[in-house]
Structure formats: structure tokens, C-alpha cells
Design an enzyme around this catalytic site. Sequence first.
Site, PDB file in Angstrom:
ATOM      1  N   HIS A   1       0.825  -1.205   0.000  1.00  0.00           N
ATOM      2  CA  HIS A   1       0.000   0.000   0.000  1.00  0.00           C
ATOM      3  C   HIS A   1       0.866   1.264   0.000  1.00  0.00           C
ATOM      4  O   HIS A   1       0.573   2.225  -0.701  1.00  0.00           O
ATOM      5  CB  HIS A   1      -0.900  -0.037   1.233  1.00  0.00           C
ATOM      6  CG  HIS A   1      -1.821   1.119   1.360  1.00  0.00           C
ATOM      7  ND1 HIS A   1      -2.915   1.272   0.555  1.00  0.00           N
ATOM      8  CD2 HIS A   1      -1.804   2.183   2.193  1.00  0.00           C
ATOM      9  CE1 HIS A   1      -3.543   2.381   0.891  1.00  0.00           C
ATOM     10  NE2 HIS A   1      -2.891   2.958   1.874  1.00  0.00           N
TER      11      HIS A   1
ATOM     12  N   HIS B   1     -10.542   3.372  -1.175  1.00  0.00           N
ATOM     13  CA  HIS B   1     -10.699   2.952   0.220  1.00  0.00           C
ATOM     14  C   HIS B   1     -11.540   1.682   0.232  1.00  0.00           C
ATOM     15  O   HIS B   1     -12.542   1.583   0.943  1.00  0.00           O
ATOM     16  CB  HIS B   1     -11.317   4.067   1.068  1.00  0.00           C
ATOM     17  CG  HIS B   1     -10.550   4.323   2.324  1.00  0.00           C
ATOM     18  ND1 HIS B   1     -11.120   4.642   3.519  1.00  0.00           N
ATOM     19  CD2 HIS B   1      -9.210   4.267   2.567  1.00  0.00           C
ATOM     20  CE1 HIS B   1     -10.181   4.802   4.436  1.00  0.00           C
ATOM     21  NE2 HIS B   1      -9.022   4.579   3.880  1.00  0.00           N
TER      22      HIS B   1
END
Lengths: 90, 90, 227, 776
Positions: free
Chosen positions: D47, D93
Site C-alpha cells: 500500500h 478505500h
Amino acid sequence: MGAMKRFAARVDITHLPGVADPQGATVERALPALGWANVSELKIGKSIHLVVECADVAAAEAQVRAMCERILANPVIEAYDITVHELAAR
Amino acid sequence: MGAMKRFAARVDITHLPGVADPQGATVERALPALGWANVSELKIGKSIHLVVECADVAAAEAQVRAMCERILANPVIEAYDITVHELAAR
Amino acid sequence: MSVRVGVVQFPGTNCELDALDAFDRLGAAAELLWHGDATIRGVDAVIVPGGFAHGDYLRTGAIAQFSPVMGAVRDHAAAGGAVIGICNGFQVLCEGGLLPGVLQKNAGLKFLCDTVEVAVVSAASALTNATEVGQILRIPINHFEGNYTCDAATLAELRADDRVVLRYVANPNGSVDDIAGICNAGRNVVGLMPHPERASEAILGSTDGVVLLRSVLAAATTPAIPG
Amino acid sequence: MPAATGDVALHRQLGMTDDEFSAVQGELGRDPTELELAMYSVMWSEHCSYKSSKPYLGRLPTTAPWVLVGPGEGAGVIAIDDDLALALRIESHNHPSAVEPYQGAATGVGGIIRDIFSMGARPIALLDPLRFGPPTDARSRYLLEGVVSGISGYGNAVGVPTVGGEAVFDECYRGNPLVNVMCVGLLRRDDLVLAIATGVDNLAVLLGGATGRDGIGGASVLASAGFAEGAQGKRPSVQVGDPYEEKRLIEACLELYDRKLVVGVQDLGAAGLSCAASETAAKGGMGVDVDIARVARREPGMNPVELMTSESQERMLAIVTPDQLDDVLEVARRWEVQATVAGRVTDTGRFRVFDGVFDAIGVPGANPQPPPGDTAPTVTSDALPVADVPAASLGDGPVYHRPVSRPSDLDALQDDDPTPVLRAKFPNGTELGGELLALLATPTIADKSWIYRQYDHQLFLNTVVGPGGDATVLRLRTPRRAGGQPAADADVARPAIAISTDGKARFCKLDPRVGARLGVMEAARNVACTGAVPRALVNCLNFGNPEHPEVMWQFAEVIEGMREACVALGLPVVGGNVSFYNESRGADIDPTPVMGVVGVIPRLDEAPPSVALHDGDAIVLLGATRAELGGSEWAAVLHGLRGGHPPQADLEAAAALHELVAGLVRERAVTAVHDCSDGGLGVALARMALAGDVGAMVTLPLDDGLTPAETLFSESANRVLLGVAADQRAAVLAQASAAGVPAIVLGSAGGRELRIGSDCTVALDAAATAWRRVFE
Ligand SMILES: Nc1ncnc2c1ncn2[C@@H]1O[C@H](COP(=O)(O)OP(=O)(O)O)[C@@H](O)[C@H]1O
Ligand SMILES: [Mg+2]
């Protein structure tokens, strides 16, 4: 301030009788589809928990009541119920 | 259905430990300006009141618990506390 | 001299710049009034604009009503000065007791951003003096808590005294008696849920809000007639 | 605490490979402390480090004369004119939203907004490209409603309008919804701020919410591990957003920029303070010392690892000079934003973390009030650092060239062309009205107003065309100064911008390279339909598990397709985001690159023509229609035929079409305009008729032996429908011909029916009922 004690208060804020509670009504309407057709009078209000430092339980209760009247509740549509108990010293 | 009794339940929904409560924190910050600097740990949750028809108090409690898990509370971020008492027959 | 319009800014307010723009475009001199200052600096009219004062936490307007500036706003209102609450500003005025009643969650339990039609019910208020009764205006709404609620006695009084100033043509939020805006007994304090500043330029889709903004400017320069 | 640990199990528990651990040892020349290990594990996660995607992202074109800041900063920035610039960025998200849809979406909105105002810009618009499983599935619907409420709840309250987005439904997202959010911000060019720490002894001021235990290890745990549905263990990591805190933070930061009180700014996102402090220092070629005693805590008993890796929301790190500190703290106090001096810039090149040293050595500022239950930290001047690493090393993680392989079943999938099956089922002469109505009612095509009505889409009085059209159009005006003062040049006419997000996952599944091109083309086409010139692109690349070679192949192909399209259309890529591990129960999602394109309209005095048809006007189709049903809504969703090739993606034709359409719209030579995409010509025509509340009578261009059904429902790219008044008809056709774009008059608007050829007649009211189907 040595004489001050700590009290935990819980304020239960509900709708005044006669004031519509669309949120409660919506949840109640959703229940039969989930298998719960035996529920009624469902109302959704607020619960406020707090800690207050006061000399005694009466003072704590009086303060929380004053807070409800002034800010925590709106007397036009809401009722409130207060419970206070003393916390053990830290 | 003659054996059914009516129970009033109150569900107190609070934040799980560690989950932020911006609403409670904001209200707490507003209190000193109103003269109440002695309040801390203010948290705002939900209070749900309802009436449920069940055979006994254990069944009523179990059902309200199941309702909390499924719809009334969000178990990912909320804790709940249930109190149930029997209502006088109508 | 241009009319001085003060636009109150609480933390969390978000329509204050839009209100400044809309009034400036009409030739007024609009300025911000900081919530923490206990003065409105001598402005002619006060706008409590839309947004989420103090996050709308606890209840809409619940915390904002205690801001230092609100004392000065109350004094201005008591002296007959124009005070207009738009959307969140309406909620603040209700919580602060400048207007009766309260705005609850929309009946549909959803936020609503849409353009609606409202009908002018009374042309005798600081917000509607340039309108005609029955005039239909297309103005955006933008709220979660726009469902006006009050007790039966208050509603009867509002109706008897011609204090409902705007009604929805098709009620979007469950408001009692289709109420979109009301005024106080002095008719100088008005609250409404629709956003006239969002209907103030053709390029934005409607200019129907202009007549309301012009009414405010007119009220700001006319000595108050006690109600 | 900083006892060195060589515990192999610990780094593995933190998701680090043995090789990565050795690299850390090599970096430090010793075993890492627990805190150091935690920081490396988070910063080197997929990430944060882009370790699987980095080798590919470098292929994208990123420059143009108007690009002020390309990828790598919080957001890309492009110049609009001599004074104004636009910051833009998109983020996913997905995983947090699958765990808790309201808060996952809300904190996604909060995060992307911070990226934008960390550049010095006022966030002025959000768009929310969303993907879910079928809304008939209870879990998918719960996620959909939760996500939409979360975006509404946070976006509206934080005061940034949500002006567009997408809502696409497909089986592949059932266990793994996609929640992407794009944000656009407006700034004066001389207010641009970068995330850079310079100047020895400058101070790092932590602004915003207190740091809690929520989101600890969020980056590595939530974003980098695929998860089984209902994973109980992740639940405590749910973060709660506070839009009110963020709103105050925005206003405080904008005032700091306006008054030139900061040297650099960085938002705290993934990896929290570790990332923000080390990155700003590394970018400035400096070092930084941080004292965790200066970090305001939400809970008692927090340890250094928690404080340094917590991803608590609504926090920013500002680098300020010591002589401006008092002014900075005063601005923060006014906006009721907590501010503490948490760090100090050094020339050591090291990122060092101390616990309770700043007060002793005289770094200005004070320790924040400890939370109830905590005692004040002990302060000593000879404290040893609990972490001491080269500042640049945290951001300089490993790079993986993961194995790549074309899916073995792709040939079979492409060969499974739906055209013959559908031709047999819908020969010439078949009544098609029912098919059109069914298409209008698919969840992906049906009306989305129930979603965007929940979003404030008008705040700031910029929204000239809101959601519901092809692209959103916002006019730009010079921002007011802090305190509401109008800018000196407030009356100068400014350009407007158009924004659209598009992603064609079904096409990408069939051919990722072509699918990616089609996505870029569609977003740019939507923007052109408003009269704008497409100027920049941001992308959010949502993919499955990168450890699957097929996924990496899809990724590589998508990057190539995007590169080709961006080069051909003159679109620099100014930012992006990669989200891997979108899978559930071992199945990867279809590759879903979402493209956000921004275009500029040089001058805008009145709203451009909308999609709405006007009674009596001619209906003109630009572009060629072919029998291209592979991946179409009609074949895939209505008939379950998901194979075939996607439509051709002719980039030269796209460039010509966009220029032609934008010109026609700017000249107001057309009265209505709509891009032809999902559902094909039939759906596009119906949408224009519904928007104008008027019927249409058209004949179908049955070229090349196409059947009426193919003509109506094919999703050939590079097509736009126009409404044209009688007096402009000849001119429009002439311009099209000059541009080399096929153009044909299909018919005209009128009546209360859609009469399409001889085989498809639908009452307008029936079309409205089908399209306005409610999924709430
Ligand atoms: N999730 C969403 N949020 C905000 N707006 C949306 C969303 N989904 C769709 N819209 C808006 O609805 C309109 C129609 O979108 P879409 O169905 O994709 O149609 P089109 O074929 O015209 O692109 C667009 O203007 C888009 O911005
Ligand atoms: Mg489109």
C-alpha cells in the site's frame, strides 16, 4: 479541591410523547422481515455517558440536570432521565 | 399465544473501547465555556426503547440481543447493554 | 453607502463565502462575523448561513447558540434588525430561541440536495417584503434536518399571525404544514431551509433567490415596524 | 524498550519477508528495534511502497507544459491560467469500506481531501466512482447504502461538494466493493506548497486530531492482505471519521498558506507520523527528530509503536520556521485545532524518534495535556532514540518484478463472441422495446439521482453542470483571501473545468489493454461533450492479488493501454493510486482501472447544452456503429454472455471526435449532447429523451448488414449523439465531414414515444418508469 469526588452519569434522552420518531419507526418497520414481528413502540434516542467531579452526589445530579436543560437536551422535543453513581477513587 | 407476556427493553449503545467519538469530544470541549470545566470522558451513544412480546424474560433478552447483533447496533464499532423488565398486563 | 450585511461564521459553517458572493453581487457590502467575537460590528443585517456549525454534533445548532456572537445577534434582533437563518442558520436560530420549534431529521431519513418549489405565504417579513404572496420560487435545498416540528399551540399561533412565510409546493422532508420558512412576531427574524444564494445567478440554474436576498437588503435599510 | 530483536517470527507477523528483513538489517547495520521494524513493515507494505507496481508506473506520460506537479506528491497540480492552478488526485478505500461501509467511505473522503489541501489548494469538488455486487444481494445493498451515506455524511459536513461519480454493479465485486474517491482543489499558483522539510531547526508542527489506537497497522493489515468475508479479527481497526475536525483543519491550513506561514506540509495518511515525518525530511534532503511526548493522545497507555504508526484521521504535519511558530499556533488556536511541535528538522539525514527529550533540550512548544489515566512523560536530555534510521530508507522500499502471465483461459473467453448467439435470438424484425426497457432498468444504467441527491453538489456556487450529465462542469473564480476578503482580481473572468470518471472493467477483463484505452477515451469524451479540452488524468488502479501472475499481466497491459491513450490524446497522468488484493474467496475482481479526466473550458458565460433533447430538433449521431457486443451491458448483463472482444479503441478517431464535439459545443452549434456508452445508442437516446421530457422518432443506420438489435445495443466507442436546431444542421454536418468524423441525421425529437426504426417503440412514460427504478 481535595473534597471532590468523581461521579459517572448516564443521561437517557428520549422523544417527548407525541413527537414523531421517524428513525425508530423505520427500524420497527424493518423488523418483521427479519423475523421479529413481536416488537412495538420502538424509539431511538440518545445516551450520554460522562464523568463529573463534584462534592457530592446531589451536586453531581444537579449539575447534570442543569446541563440537560441548557445544552444536552432540547425541551421542545426531548425528555431526559439521569442516573449518577460515585466512582471509586483512582 | 395466550402465554405471551410483554417486556420493555432498553438498549444502551456505546462506542467500543478505542473507537473515536468525535461527537462526544466536541460536546465536552464546549462545556467549559458554559461554566462546566469539571466534566470528562463524555461519550454520546444511542438509547433504544422498545416493547417485545415473549414467553419469558430470558426469551425477551435473547431476542433483543439478536436484534442488536443484526440491526440495532453496529458490532464493528459499537458495544451494547440490554436491560429488560416485564410490563404489567394491559 | 452600500448596505452592510454580516455573515456569521462558526467553525463548521460552509455556506458563508457563498452568502458573501451573492450579497456582494447585489451591490451590498458583505463581511464575515467571527463566532468568537461578541459583536456584529454595526452591520445592517445578519445572515446565519448554512453548513454544519460545530459539526452539527449533539443536535444541529445546539452548540452554536452559545457562541459569543449570538449575544450581539440577539440584541440586533431585539432592536428590530434583520436576522436571516438559512438552513443550518435556521436550526441555530431555533435552538437559540430566536424562532420557535425545531428542525428534525427528514422523514425519509436521507440527506436531500435538490431544487424544490416553494410558495410565498407571507410577504410581510424581512425575507419576503419584495415578493408577492403566492409567488412560486425554485430554490435548492440541502439538508438532513429540515423537518420543521413544533407543538400544536405554536403552529396555531404561527398560522394565526401569518408567520409561515414559505411553504413547500411538494413537501420533501415531512415538515409540519409544509413549512419551509417562518418568522418571529416582529417579522425581522426569519428562518428558511432553502438556499436563496444558490439560486442567484442564471448560470447556476435559477435566479429565484434574488428576490429574497433583495428583500433582506430592503429590510436592512427600513426602520423596523414593531410587530 | 528498544531492545533489539532478531525474532524472525515478529517481522513475519508484520507481513515482512525474510529478504525484506535482511534489507532492513543491512540498512541499519544492526537489528532493528521493535519500533523501527514496525515502521519499515508499514512503509514497505504494498500500500505504501508500490513495490509491485513501481516498475510499470514509470511508463506513463507525466509531463506537459501546464503540469506544475506530477505524480509523487500528495496530488498532481496543473496550471489553469497565469494565476490559478488545480490540484487533483484519486484514491481507493476499498478494504476499509468492505469492513464498515459508512466509516470506510467517510475516512476515504477525508483522506483524499487532505491530499488536496496539503498542496495549498482549497478542495472544491469530490467524485465517487463506486463498484458493488448486484443490489439484489442483501450484503451488497447494505454496503452500497452504507458507502453512499458515509460519503454524504462526511463530504457534506466537511464542506466539499460531491459533484459526480459512478455506480457500477457486477458480480465480481460481491465480496470486494470498490470505493474510489477523486478530489479537486483550487489554488493560486503562488500558494503551492510541497511536502518538503527544509532549513535546519525548522519545526514540524502536528496539527489536528489526537492520536488514538485506531488504525494501528492499518496500512499493512487492512490494505495489503486479502481477506475472507466477515473477518472478525480486523474489526478493531475501524476508523471513525470526524468531518468537523477536518473542516477546521482545512480552514486553519488555508489561512496558514494565505499568510505564508509554512515551509512545507504533509498529510498523515498510511503509516501515520512515520511516513509524514520521514518523507518530508527525505524530500528536503534533511533529517528529522520527532519526540512522541509531543504527540497528543486520545487514550492512555499508548506505546511508541502505536503513536508512530497510528493512522488516526484528520492530522497534518506542517514545517514552520521558529520565528513564525507563534503565529502558526495562534491560527490553530483560533480554529480550535490542536497543534504541538512534534519534530525538528536536522541536517543528519536521519529520522530519529525520542520519547521525552524536547522539553529538556529546549525545542519550543509544550507537551500536550495527557489523556485521563496517563501521567506526564519523564523528560531527560540524554534519552536515547527509540528509532534511528536513514530518513530516505523508509520510503525506499523493495521493488518486485512479479511474474506475469496471460490468463490461459483468455483466448477461449475472447473467442466466445456473443454476436452469433444474439443474432440468432434477435433476428431482423424482432420487437426490441422490451430489451430497451430492461436495459434502462439494469442497476448500472438506471437513474442514480437517489445517490447524488444525498450529496451536496452545489456548495461554493461553482456547479454549472452537476451530476446527471456527461461530465460535471465547475466554473472557477479567484478564491477569497483568509477572512473572506475578496481577491483584488475577483472580477476577472476565469475558465471553467469539466470532470468525469470512467472505468470499463468488463472490457478490461476481455482485453485489458483495449479496455484501459476505452476508459481513458470515455472519460475524455465526456469532458469534451461540455466543450472542454481534456488536460490531465488521474487514475485509480483496482486489481486483484498481484501475487497471481495473471493479475500482474492484466496490470501491465492496462498500464500500456493507458499510456497509449494518454499519449494519443495529449493527457499527462498527474497522479494515481494502486489498490491490489481486491479479491474474495480466492477470486480476483475484474481489472478495474478508473480514469478521472479534467478538461478546461477557456471561457464560460452560460451553461453548456445539456443531455436534454428539445422538441423539433434533429438528432445527429457522430461516429461509426459496428457489431461490437463483447462486454456490452446488453450481452453481458441481460443475456449472461460475457465473452468476446471489447469494441475497437481507435485513438486517432477519438482525438478527432473530441475536438469536433468540444468545438460544436463551445460554438453552441448544438442544443443537446450526450456521449454514447453503456447500453449503446438505444440507452443514450432514451436518456436524452427522458432528460428533455420529449419523445423521438429515428431510423437506424443499418450499415454493414447490422441487425437493428446490434445497432441499438452495440457499445462501439467514439460516438456522441447531438440535438441540432434546423438552422445549424448543415453547418454541423459540414464540420463533421471536415473533421473526418462520420455523422448521420437519425431523426428528430417530438411526441411522447421513442420510435426507433420499425422494431422498437417505447412510451416515454414506460422508459421513465424503467429508468427511475429504485434500488434503495
Ligand atoms: N456514485 C455517484 N456519485 C455521484 N454521482 C453519480 C454517481 N453515480 C453516477 N453519478 C452521476 O450520474 C450521472 C449518470 O452516470 P452514468 O449512469 O454513469 O451515466 P452516463 O452514461 O451518462 O455516464 C453522471 O453525471 C454521474 O456523475
Ligand atoms: Mg457518460
